[in-house]
Write an enzyme that holds these catalytic residues in place. Structure first.
Site, PDB file in Angstrom:
ATOM      1  N   ASN A 168      27.684  -0.155  21.490  1.00  0.00           N
ATOM      2  CA  ASN A 168      26.712  -0.817  20.617  1.00  0.00           C
ATOM      3  C   ASN A 168      25.480  -1.272  21.382  1.00  0.00           C
ATOM      4  O   ASN A 168      25.574  -1.709  22.517  1.00  0.00           O
ATOM      5  CB  ASN A 168      27.340  -2.082  20.020  1.00  0.00           C
ATOM      6  CG  ASN A 168      28.401  -1.774  19.002  1.00  0.00           C
ATOM      7  OD1 ASN A 168      29.582  -1.765  19.328  1.00  0.00           O
ATOM      8  ND2 ASN A 168      28.016  -1.508  17.773  1.00  0.00           N
TER       9      ASN A 168
ATOM     10  N   HIS B  86      24.207   2.880  18.371  1.00  0.00           N
ATOM     11  CA  HIS B  86      24.878   2.846  19.663  1.00  0.00           C
ATOM     12  C   HIS B  86      23.905   3.355  20.714  1.00  0.00           C
ATOM     13  O   HIS B  86      23.099   4.249  20.453  1.00  0.00           O
ATOM     14  CB  HIS B  86      26.151   3.684  19.626  1.00  0.00           C
ATOM     15  CG  HIS B  86      27.306   2.976  18.983  1.00  0.00           C
ATOM     16  ND1 HIS B  86      28.579   3.013  19.476  1.00  0.00           N
ATOM     17  CD2 HIS B  86      27.362   2.184  17.880  1.00  0.00           C
ATOM     18  CE1 HIS B  86      29.381   2.279  18.709  1.00  0.00           C
ATOM     19  NE2 HIS B  86      28.669   1.776  17.729  1.00  0.00           N
TER      20      HIS B  86
ATOM     21  N   ARG C  39      34.264  -7.935  17.140  1.00  0.00           N
ATOM     22  CA  ARG C  39      35.134  -6.932  16.506  1.00  0.00           C
ATOM     23  C   ARG C  39      34.856  -5.525  17.076  1.00  0.00           C
ATOM     24  O   ARG C  39      35.588  -5.037  17.922  1.00  0.00           O
ATOM     25  CB  ARG C  39      34.928  -6.932  14.978  1.00  0.00           C
ATOM     26  CG  ARG C  39      36.084  -6.294  14.211  1.00  0.00           C
ATOM     27  CD  ARG C  39      36.107  -4.778  14.172  1.00  0.00           C
ATOM     28  NE  ARG C  39      34.897  -4.205  13.582  1.00  0.00           N
ATOM     29  CZ  ARG C  39      34.616  -2.910  13.645  1.00  0.00           C
ATOM     30  NH1 ARG C  39      35.430  -2.064  14.245  1.00  0.00           N
ATOM     31  NH2 ARG C  39      33.493  -2.450  13.109  1.00  0.00           N
ATOM     32  N   ASP C  40      33.747  -4.930  16.701  1.00  0.00           N
ATOM     33  CA  ASP C  40      33.452  -3.556  17.119  1.00  0.00           C
ATOM     34  C   ASP C  40      33.368  -3.476  18.638  1.00  0.00           C
ATOM     35  O   ASP C  40      33.788  -2.483  19.248  1.00  0.00           O
ATOM     36  CB  ASP C  40      32.116  -3.124  16.483  1.00  0.00           C
ATOM     37  CG  ASP C  40      31.905  -1.618  16.509  1.00  0.00           C
ATOM     38  OD1 ASP C  40      32.870  -0.877  16.755  1.00  0.00           O
ATOM     39  OD2 ASP C  40      30.758  -1.187  16.285  1.00  0.00           O
TER      40      ASP C  40
ATOM     41  N   HIS D 265      22.845   0.489  12.471  1.00  0.00           N
ATOM     42  CA  HIS D 265      23.937   0.210  13.422  1.00  0.00           C
ATOM     43  C   HIS D 265      23.852   1.305  14.485  1.00  0.00           C
ATOM     44  O   HIS D 265      24.365   2.410  14.297  1.00  0.00           O
ATOM     45  CB  HIS D 265      25.266   0.242  12.652  1.00  0.00           C
ATOM     46  CG  HIS D 265      26.484   0.011  13.490  1.00  0.00           C
ATOM     47  ND1 HIS D 265      27.267  -1.117  13.350  1.00  0.00           N
ATOM     48  CD2 HIS D 265      27.070   0.750  14.456  1.00  0.00           C
ATOM     49  CE1 HIS D 265      28.295  -1.050  14.198  1.00  0.00           C
ATOM     50  NE2 HIS D 265      28.186   0.088  14.884  1.00  0.00           N
TER      51      HIS D 265
ATOM     52  N   CYS E  18      31.940   3.810  23.505  1.00  0.00           N
ATOM     53  CA  CYS E  18      32.051   4.874  22.504  1.00  0.00           C
ATOM     54  C   CYS E  18      33.406   5.521  22.699  1.00  0.00           C
ATOM     55  O   CYS E  18      33.661   6.130  23.731  1.00  0.00           O
ATOM     56  CB  CYS E  18      30.928   5.893  22.708  1.00  0.00           C
ATOM     57  SG  CYS E  18      31.043   7.255  21.551  1.00  0.00           S
TER      58      CYS E  18
END
Lengths: 311, 311
Positions: free
Chosen positions: A252, A212, A18-19, A210, A243
């Site tokens: 990520n 990055h 997803r992300d 979470h 990003c």
């Protein structure tokens, strides 16, 4: 800062499908998403964010969420979740038989306005009916807080502001709060300060990191978060994604790198690193990009050396 | 493990012109090395390993060490050092007016045998006349210990073995001991254990961390080392170099990333990050390779975005 003892078990929340994919420019066909998810499950990943039920106009990569969730094999003990921005998204997620859904707020007022067109307080209010409905249906809800260590518009973010948003989502019924360093400017000390501010209002066992890796700090931040008692981390296989506020920059943290760190620290993730690396190679090939995982790269280099010394 | 308070000042030892370039396949002309060193000095780097007086047959990239040291501008307060394997190397370094030299031993017996053809104990004995002569000439000697967190042949290395080698070099007269994770397998907890073992025999103020980012753990290891009281770090601008034991894998941690971490932790390095990033872009262009520094990549992405929004 006092150092807590490390958790013994770490929960990995795989957000790559997803992300990760959402921020990749290459369109990935449904079958490839299903294949990726199958490989992740076989590698031992037990929580996977598989889709987002958002407008396909804004996020075309996520348009096939319903098909993805229908086509993947379901497994006892494996949780498939989807991001939902509103009741309509939740209804789609329920129809697709998601085990879990996720809602999202920002820790920065300007980011909230620019990203979802409302204030932080309004965004939390808007999620009230989503939470109510999901919980009534027996579906757990995860809450994301973005920009917890910096905002592309407002710069530094007060840890107490993050804690306020995190506890707002928690009190509303989110069982887990994921604290997102969306732009990857965070470093270990401010990560710990932020986490410790949040842990005053939300049990640390309900907090997830979470991070990055935009500036290469993500693994250091994971380590610092472990020192603060965090035992849940979001990551993306092969480091897929980017990003959106720094095109060309890393997104990520790679799941492979988090799993390697945990393995070496003696923490149990349940994930098999070589199988995970293969899943990462699969999706990197589909996307036509090099992996962002340094662990995967080191393992590939070692394999290439072994192969050349045998031939 | 008890957490010491962080140092307030961090010394960066820039090893790019030596450890970095030595492991790069592209031959770099003398003038480009001199230009790189000049740019690093202008960025505020005050300790630079500029050359290695080793056999040009084995390390052709280092064959012009004498010219490099003759052509660079010398500056009050900037230390230029060279790696020397023996008395002959030391004599060349003295003639080239090095401010400092470095000798090297391994923490792994097999690595020592394969790399320098003698046991660890023999290697330390061989350095005795080098130390004696250098100190007599008023030139400080730095000691490297390689494979401190793992060996490509022997696997794990006992921290007490590392401490034994480190204290051997220290007692012989090395003023600073650089602890090298040559193959980049280390993670924060074993880094701290190893450092704490060494700090029993060598003052922690005389210990330096030298981390390779092969598996993306280097910044986390730097952070952990800071927590153990280490205030000296070796790094390579743009992350140039590689791991000779993992072709294709990342080498030294990028100086830009270490400086970013220190800046964000409020620790003084004296290095100007944007100027350092420019020095890294210069050498990356010369080498025709992409930077390994994620901080440099994020800054380049941000600049590109700003430029496109202005045009």
């Amino acid at each position: 800062m006092p150092e807590k003892s490390f958790p013994t078990t770490v929960k990995i929340v795989e957000v790559g499908p997803r992300d990760g994919l959402q921020n990749e420019p290459t369109f990935v066909p449904t079958a490839m998403k299903v294949e990726l998810i199958g490989r992740l499950v076989r590698a031992g990943v037990t929580t996977i964010e598989a889709a987002a039920f958002v407008s396909p106009k804004w996020v075309p990569q996520m348009a096939d969420g319903f098909q993805v969730l229908r086509e993947i094999d379901r497994h006892q003990g494996v949780v498939f979740s989807a991001l939902v921005p509103n009741l309509k998204g939740l209804e789609a997620a329920l129809e697709a038989k998601c085990d879990e859904v996720a809602v999202f707020a920002a820790a920065s007022e300007t980011f909230s306005q620019k990203n979802i067109n409302c204030s932080i307080a309004e965004s939390i209010d808007r999620f009230a009916p989503v939470l109510e409905r999901a919980l009534r249906e027996g579906v757990r809800v995860r809450g994301y807080v973005s920009c917890v260590l910096g905002c592309p518009f407002d710069g530094e973010i007060d840890p107490h502001q993050v804690a306020l948003v995190a506890s707002g989502l928690y009190q509303m019924g989110c069982y887990e709060i994921s604290l997102g360093d969306t732009i990857g400017t965070g470093t270990p000390l401010n990560a710990r300060r932020m986490i410790e501010a949040c842990a005053k209002d939300v049990p640390v066992s309900a907090l997830a990191g979470h991070f990055h890796d935009t500036r290469g700090m993500a693994i250091a931040n994971v380590y610092a978060a472990l020192q603060s008692g965090i035992a849940i981390f979001d990551s993306s296989v092969s480091g897929i994604g980017g990003c959106p506020y720094s095109p060309g920059a890393t997104g990520n943290v790679a799941t492979e790198d988090v799993v390697y760190l945990c393995d070496e620290l003696g923490l149990t993730t349940g994930v098999n690193l070589p199988a995970l690396v293969e899943a990462g190679e699969f999706i990197s090939t589909v996307l036509g990009r090099e992996t962002s995982s340094r662990v995967a790269r080191a393992m590939a280099a070692r394999r290439a050396r072994a192969a050349s010394s045998h031939s």
